[in-house]
Design a protein around this motif. Sequence first.
Motif, PDB file in Angstrom:
ATOM      1  N   GLU A  42       0.831  -1.207   0.000  1.00 36.96           N
ATOM      2  CA  GLU A  42       0.000   0.000   0.000  1.00 36.96           C
ATOM      3  C   GLU A  42       0.862   1.252   0.000  1.00 36.96           C
ATOM      4  N   LEU A  43       1.945   1.238   0.765  1.00 36.01           N
ATOM      5  CA  LEU A  43       2.862   2.382   0.762  1.00 36.01           C
ATOM      6  C   LEU A  43       3.514   2.566  -0.605  1.00 36.01           C
ATOM      7  N   ASP A  44       3.875   1.472  -1.260  1.00 35.35           N
ATOM      8  CA  ASP A  44       4.471   1.563  -2.593  1.00 35.35           C
ATOM      9  C   ASP A  44       3.454   2.114  -3.595  1.00 35.35           C
ATOM     10  N   ASN A  45       2.201   1.683  -3.488  1.00 30.86           N
ATOM     11  CA  ASN A  45       1.162   2.220  -4.370  1.00 30.86           C
ATOM     12  C   ASN A  45       0.938   3.706  -4.115  1.00 30.86           C
ATOM     13  N   THR A  46       1.029   4.122  -2.849  1.00 31.42           N
ATOM     14  CA  THR A  46       0.901   5.538  -2.511  1.00 31.42           C
ATOM     15  C   THR A  46       2.031   6.339  -3.131  1.00 31.42           C
ATOM     16  N   ARG A  47       3.256   5.819  -3.037  1.00 30.20           N
ATOM     17  CA  ARG A  47       4.412   6.496  -3.642  1.00 30.20           C
ATOM     18  C   ARG A  47       4.216   6.664  -5.148  1.00 30.20           C
ATOM     19  N   ARG A  48       3.747   5.616  -5.791  1.00 31.08           N
ATOM     20  CA  ARG A  48       3.527   5.680  -7.240  1.00 31.08           C
ATOM     21  C   ARG A  48       2.436   6.695  -7.599  1.00 31.08           C
ATOM     22  N   ALA A  49       1.385   6.757  -6.795  1.00 32.88           N
ATOM     23  CA  ALA A  49       0.315   7.726  -7.048  1.00 32.88           C
ATOM     24  C   ALA A  49       0.823   9.155  -6.899  1.00 32.88           C
ATOM     25  N   GLU A  51       3.943  10.121  -7.347  1.00 34.81           N
ATOM     26  CA  GLU A  51       4.817  10.368  -8.506  1.00 34.81           C
ATOM     27  C   GLU A  51       3.993  10.715  -9.739  1.00 34.81           C
ATOM     28  N   ARG A  52       2.905   9.975  -9.959  1.00 36.37           N
ATOM     29  CA  ARG A  52       2.051  10.275 -11.110  1.00 36.37           C
ATOM     30  C   ARG A  52       1.445  11.664 -10.994  1.00 36.37           C
ATOM     31  N   TYR A  53       1.067  12.059  -9.793  1.00 39.23           N
ATOM     32  CA  TYR A  53       0.444  13.371  -9.588  1.00 39.23           C
ATOM     33  C   TYR A  53       1.465  14.497  -9.742  1.00 39.23           C
ATOM     34  N   GLY A  56       3.689  13.558 -13.273  1.00 40.42           N
ATOM     35  CA  GLY A  56       2.902  13.234 -14.449  1.00 40.42           C
ATOM     36  C   GLY A  56       3.181  11.855 -15.002  1.00 40.42           C
ATOM     37  N   THR A  57       4.098  11.116 -14.402  1.00 39.43           N
ATOM     38  CA  THR A  57       4.428   9.766 -14.839  1.00 39.43           C
ATOM     39  C   THR A  57       5.025   8.995 -13.680  1.00 39.43           C
ATOM     40  N   GLU A  58       5.050   7.686 -13.788  1.00 44.64           N
ATOM     41  CA  GLU A  58       5.692   6.872 -12.755  1.00 44.64           C
ATOM     42  C   GLU A  58       7.193   6.866 -12.981  1.00 44.64           C
ATOM     43  N   VAL A  59       7.947   6.809 -11.910  1.00 44.58           N
ATOM     44  CA  VAL A  59       9.394   6.745 -11.980  1.00 44.58           C
ATOM     45  C   VAL A  59       9.815   5.319 -11.668  1.00 44.58           C
ATOM     46  N   GLU A  60      10.597   4.723 -12.557  1.00 41.20           N
ATOM     47  CA  GLU A  60      11.093   3.375 -12.314  1.00 41.20           C
ATOM     48  C   GLU A  60      12.532   3.474 -11.839  1.00 41.20           C
TER      49      GLU A  60
END
Length: 90
Positions: A42-49, A51-53, A56-60
Amino acid sequence: PDLTGVAGAQALGAAKVGTAVAYKQAAYDQELAKHATRAAMELDNTRRAIERYVLGTEVETISDVDPTAGQLQQGTPAEYSAFPYSLGSE
């Protein structure tokens, strides 16, 4: 020592109770591990959200591709190493 039937029954009962307690403790530990894994996801999904906000994109990152890349041989957390391999591994 008294090796009568009473002592044997007492020993058998103690062994059964010890086994039951060990099984219950193992099940509890597995439940804790599942909870910790779900919380980390859940924390990883929060981080990705975020980053997208913000970006504007996910960071790999490297740790997304290889979670053990930043770890040192001493067993420190990955964030303490900026270089993915220990010094002298060239």
